[in-house]
Design an enzyme around this catalytic site. Sequence first.
Site, PDB file in Angstrom:
ATOM      1  N   GLU A 186       2.897   3.427  12.404  1.00 23.85           N
ATOM      2  CA  GLU A 186       3.170   4.340  11.303  1.00 23.85           C
ATOM      3  C   GLU A 186       4.250   5.332  11.737  1.00 23.85           C
ATOM      4  O   GLU A 186       4.462   5.545  12.922  1.00 23.85           O
ATOM      5  CB  GLU A 186       1.903   5.134  10.947  1.00 23.85           C
ATOM      6  CG  GLU A 186       0.686   4.287  10.613  1.00 23.85           C
ATOM      7  CD  GLU A 186       0.855   3.520   9.321  1.00 23.85           C
ATOM      8  OE1 GLU A 186       1.590   3.987   8.442  1.00 23.85           O
ATOM      9  OE2 GLU A 186       0.249   2.447   9.192  1.00 23.85           O
ATOM     10  N   GLY A 187       4.893   5.938  10.752  1.00 22.41           N
ATOM     11  CA  GLY A 187       5.791   7.046  11.064  1.00 22.41           C
ATOM     12  C   GLY A 187       7.264   6.723  10.979  1.00 22.41           C
ATOM     13  O   GLY A 187       8.108   7.584  11.227  1.00 22.41           O
ATOM     14  N   ARG A 221      -1.319   8.417   0.590  1.00 20.81           N
ATOM     15  CA  ARG A 221      -0.106   8.374  -0.226  1.00 20.81           C
ATOM     16  C   ARG A 221       0.325   6.926  -0.320  1.00 20.81           C
ATOM     17  O   ARG A 221       0.569   6.283   0.682  1.00 20.81           O
ATOM     18  CB  ARG A 221       1.003   9.217   0.406  1.00 20.81           C
ATOM     19  CG  ARG A 221       2.082   9.651  -0.611  1.00 20.81           C
ATOM     20  CD  ARG A 221       3.277  10.299   0.085  1.00 20.81           C
ATOM     21  NE  ARG A 221       3.929   9.335   0.919  1.00 20.81           N
ATOM     22  CZ  ARG A 221       4.364   9.582   2.169  1.00 20.81           C
ATOM     23  NH1 ARG A 221       4.217  10.749   2.728  1.00 20.81           N
ATOM     24  NH2 ARG A 221       4.950   8.625   2.864  1.00 20.81           N
ATOM     25  N   SER A 256       2.297  12.909   4.758  1.00 18.61           N
ATOM     26  CA  SER A 256       2.879  14.256   4.738  1.00 18.61           C
ATOM     27  C   SER A 256       3.852  14.489   3.589  1.00 18.61           C
ATOM     28  O   SER A 256       4.046  13.634   2.735  1.00 18.61           O
ATOM     29  CB  SER A 256       3.523  14.577   6.087  1.00 18.61           C
ATOM     30  OG  SER A 256       4.193  13.469   6.572  1.00 18.61           O
ATOM     31  N   ASN A 267      -0.507   5.052   3.057  1.00 22.85           N
ATOM     32  CA  ASN A 267      -0.730   5.859   4.255  1.00 22.85           C
ATOM     33  C   ASN A 267      -2.079   6.531   4.137  1.00 22.85           C
ATOM     34  O   ASN A 267      -2.298   7.327   3.226  1.00 22.85           O
ATOM     35  CB  ASN A 267       0.347   6.938   4.376  1.00 22.85           C
ATOM     36  CG  ASN A 267       1.741   6.347   4.375  1.00 22.85           C
ATOM     37  OD1 ASN A 267       2.213   5.884   5.405  1.00 22.85           O
ATOM     38  ND2 ASN A 267       2.397   6.335   3.216  1.00 22.85           N
ATOM     39  N   LYS A 302       6.848  -6.309  10.308  1.00 21.82           N
ATOM     40  CA  LYS A 302       6.172  -5.022  10.532  1.00 21.82           C
ATOM     41  C   LYS A 302       5.075  -5.103  11.591  1.00 21.82           C
ATOM     42  O   LYS A 302       4.145  -5.896  11.438  1.00 21.82           O
ATOM     43  CB  LYS A 302       5.535  -4.529   9.229  1.00 21.82           C
ATOM     44  CG  LYS A 302       6.527  -4.275   8.109  1.00 21.82           C
ATOM     45  CD  LYS A 302       5.839  -3.562   6.955  1.00 21.82           C
ATOM     46  CE  LYS A 302       6.834  -3.155   5.891  1.00 21.82           C
ATOM     47  NZ  LYS A 302       6.219  -2.276   4.884  1.00 21.82           N
ATOM     48  N   GLU A 323       3.672   0.515   1.263  1.00 16.72           N
ATOM     49  CA  GLU A 323       2.480   0.640   2.105  1.00 16.72           C
ATOM     50  C   GLU A 323       1.619   1.757   1.538  1.00 16.72           C
ATOM     51  O   GLU A 323       2.055   2.522   0.674  1.00 16.72           O
ATOM     52  CB  GLU A 323       2.854   0.984   3.552  1.00 16.72           C
ATOM     53  CG  GLU A 323       3.550   2.335   3.668  1.00 16.72           C
ATOM     54  CD  GLU A 323       3.440   2.982   5.047  1.00 16.72           C
ATOM     55  OE1 GLU A 323       2.658   2.520   5.889  1.00 16.72           O
ATOM     56  OE2 GLU A 323       4.141   3.985   5.264  1.00 16.72           O
ATOM     57  N   ARG A 362      11.426  10.250  -1.981  1.00 18.68           N
ATOM     58  CA  ARG A 362      12.296  10.321  -0.800  1.00 18.68           C
ATOM     59  C   ARG A 362      13.472   9.385  -1.021  1.00 18.68           C
ATOM     60  O   ARG A 362      13.291   8.276  -1.535  1.00 18.68           O
ATOM     61  CB  ARG A 362      11.527   9.891   0.458  1.00 18.68           C
ATOM     62  CG  ARG A 362      10.416  10.834   0.843  1.00 18.68           C
ATOM     63  CD  ARG A 362       9.586  10.267   1.975  1.00 18.68           C
ATOM     64  NE  ARG A 362       8.940   9.021   1.575  1.00 18.68           N
ATOM     65  CZ  ARG A 362       8.367   8.171   2.429  1.00 18.68           C
ATOM     66  NH1 ARG A 362       8.369   8.410   3.710  1.00 18.68           N
ATOM     67  NH2 ARG A 362       7.788   7.062   1.979  1.00 18.68           N
ATOM     68  N   LYS A 375      -1.252  -2.226   8.372  1.00 21.50           N
ATOM     69  CA  LYS A 375      -0.412  -3.196   7.678  1.00 21.50           C
ATOM     70  C   LYS A 375      -1.132  -4.548   7.585  1.00 21.50           C
ATOM     71  O   LYS A 375      -0.961  -5.286   6.624  1.00 21.50           O
ATOM     72  CB  LYS A 375       0.923  -3.360   8.409  1.00 21.50           C
ATOM     73  CG  LYS A 375       1.626  -2.024   8.753  1.00 21.50           C
ATOM     74  CD  LYS A 375       2.581  -1.592   7.679  1.00 21.50           C
ATOM     75  CE  LYS A 375       3.482  -0.409   8.000  1.00 21.50           C
ATOM     76  NZ  LYS A 375       2.906   0.880   8.325  1.00 21.50           N
TER      77      LYS A 375
HETATM   78  P1  ADP Z   1       5.878   3.305   8.209  1.00 22.32           P
HETATM   79  O1  ADP Z   1       4.407   3.259   8.406  1.00 22.32           O
HETATM   80  O2  ADP Z   1       6.652   3.295   9.489  1.00 22.32           O
HETATM   81  O3  ADP Z   1       6.306   4.380   7.250  1.00 22.32           O
HETATM   82  P2  ADP Z   1       6.691   1.475   6.089  1.00 22.32           P
HETATM   83  O4  ADP Z   1       6.038   0.210   5.737  1.00 22.32           O
HETATM   84  O5  ADP Z   1       6.542   2.596   5.121  1.00 22.32           O
HETATM   85  O6  ADP Z   1       6.207   1.884   7.558  1.00 22.32           O
HETATM   86  O7  ADP Z   1       8.232   1.198   6.326  1.00 22.32           O
HETATM   87  C1  ADP Z   1       9.134   2.203   6.707  1.00 22.32           C
HETATM   88  C2  ADP Z   1      10.348   2.174   5.806  1.00 22.32           C
HETATM   89  O8  ADP Z   1      10.972   0.896   5.858  1.00 22.32           O
HETATM   90  C3  ADP Z   1      10.056   2.422   4.353  1.00 22.32           C
HETATM   91  O9  ADP Z   1      10.045   3.798   4.062  1.00 22.32           O
HETATM   92  C4  ADP Z   1      11.204   1.685   3.659  1.00 22.32           C
HETATM   93  O10 ADP Z   1      12.374   2.485   3.657  1.00 22.32           O
HETATM   94  C5  ADP Z   1      11.454   0.508   4.582  1.00 22.32           C
HETATM   95  N1  ADP Z   1      10.697  -0.664   4.138  1.00 22.32           N
HETATM   96  C6  ADP Z   1       9.433  -0.992   4.473  1.00 22.32           C
HETATM   97  N2  ADP Z   1       9.021  -2.111   3.863  1.00 22.32           N
HETATM   98  C7  ADP Z   1      10.050  -2.524   3.119  1.00 22.32           C
HETATM   99  C8  ADP Z   1      10.268  -3.644   2.248  1.00 22.32           C
HETATM  100  N3  ADP Z   1       9.318  -4.555   2.052  1.00 22.32           N
HETATM  101  N4  ADP Z   1      11.469  -3.760   1.637  1.00 22.32           N
HETATM  102  C9  ADP Z   1      12.441  -2.847   1.854  1.00 22.32           C
HETATM  103  N5  ADP Z   1      12.314  -1.779   2.654  1.00 22.32           N
HETATM  104  C10 ADP Z   1      11.133  -1.607   3.291  1.00 22.32           C
HETATM  105 MG    MG Z   2       6.039   4.498   5.239  1.00 25.03          MG
END
Ligand code: ADP
Ligand code: MG
Length: 432
Positions: free
Chosen positions: A326-327, A83, A109, A104, A322, A102, A408, A263
């Site tokens: 994940e999660g 996703r 899910s 996944n 970051k 990102e 979401r 990442k």
């Molecule tokens: P995870 O693998 O924990 O889901 P993500 O990279 O999806 O990691 O980051 C988790 C959440 O953090 C995202 O769903 C988003 O709400 C926020 N986020 C992540 N990267 C960014 C970004 N570059 N700018 C703004 N919000 C972010």
């Molecule tokens: Mg995410």
Amino acid sequence: QVVNYAPFTLLPSAVPQVLFEQAYAVQQDFNLLVDTISQNKEFLEQTLASTIKADDFTARLFQIYMQVLEEGLAQTVFLGINRSDYMFDCGLDGTAALRQIEINTIAASFGGLTSRTADVHRLVLKVLGKTEEASHLLPNNPAKGLALGIAKAWELYGSQRAVVMFLVEEIQRNIFDQRCVENELWNRNIRVIRKRFWDVFEQGSLDGSRRLYMDGQEVAVVYYREGYVPQIYNQQNWEARLLLERSRAVKCPDIATQLAGTKKVQQELSRPGMLEKLLPGHPQAIARIRATFAGLYSLDEGEEGDRIAATAIADPDRFVLKPQREGGGNNLYGEELRQVLEKIKDSPERTSYILMDKIKPQPALNYLLRAHSPLQVSECISELGIFGVYVRQGQTLVLNQAAGHLLRTKAIEHADGGVAAGVAVLDTPYLV
Ligand code: ADP
Ligand code: MG
């Protein structure tokens, strides 16, 4: 034991149609890219070299990856379910741009539950007398799309008696999401079993040609809905993971594809010329992919890393820090980002993280409905995910599709997201 409804928005959220279409149009390209990376040992080795020195979890996954390559892969059919997540970055002139957050590649899910959310929002709009608007909500059935991929992989594995195994969590908080996909498989007369890593440790075995058996029952496909957080891996579970990876069964994903979703890989892909190296002969796919990238920065030791670390410490609100996790709930923002980066800026620990430009979407009002929470209007932002599914047999991609979407939405006071993390809720795009 308590069952709650999944949290959702009262109303669908506006999503720019051009960006929605852009996200769908690039999904097959991302499927191809992830699948290509998963077969490129040199790239994975080089890209993750600094990370595995600083991050034990990635190192452990990488160790299994090398071990199965050394032995030689028994697996010949490959199944990817991913996703790709995006936010809509609001430019100074007010126009929004699609920016990938990102991708996944393991346990992506909510494809199941979100196959029902459009119905919920259609009903709400009708109750509000908005029949015309209700008719605009798009049909969306990722559960079916994901099951199609699993069924294809099962068929190519080529054993009528073999089952599909969902590898599930110790405490199953999202079982109904998984059941939506499972039921689609039963509808196709494919048997499904649900097992934990611990069960695999106790009941799993390989025969002479590395076919996987659970208590005597052959397994064609292992669909991981678990296995992406370090905390669940004790010694037995690591052994179980290795057994699965060594087997002939189709893993969704195999360990190489899980590593392709880190990442660190995402950050390295944004380097000039990198996509050209990985996908020669695909200039249009490369252009579509690159158009979704936000600014991503390596924190590897050296001048480049020193410079961006200093910039982020001076102006933390421009960035997200970051780790390789994940999660949801793992990233660092604002003052916390500054403090952590200040502390680790001269240590090798820095290389376990990457930096990313912070995406700033335009907020909109909505109600977030969550069990036991007060009803109040909130300023919200949304994240769009597109499900991708592909199947490869040997060197040939026999299936490569977008399989539906997920929207979401969360209140703006939460920097990080995630439905499972208790922050975001399920939503439906209303295209504008
Ligand atoms: P995870 O693998 O924990 O889901 P993500 O990279 O999806 O990691 O980051 C988790 C959440 O953090 C995202 O769903 C988003 O709400 C926020 N986020 C992540 N990267 C960014 C970004 N570059 N700018 C703004 N919000 C972010
Ligand atoms: Mg995410």
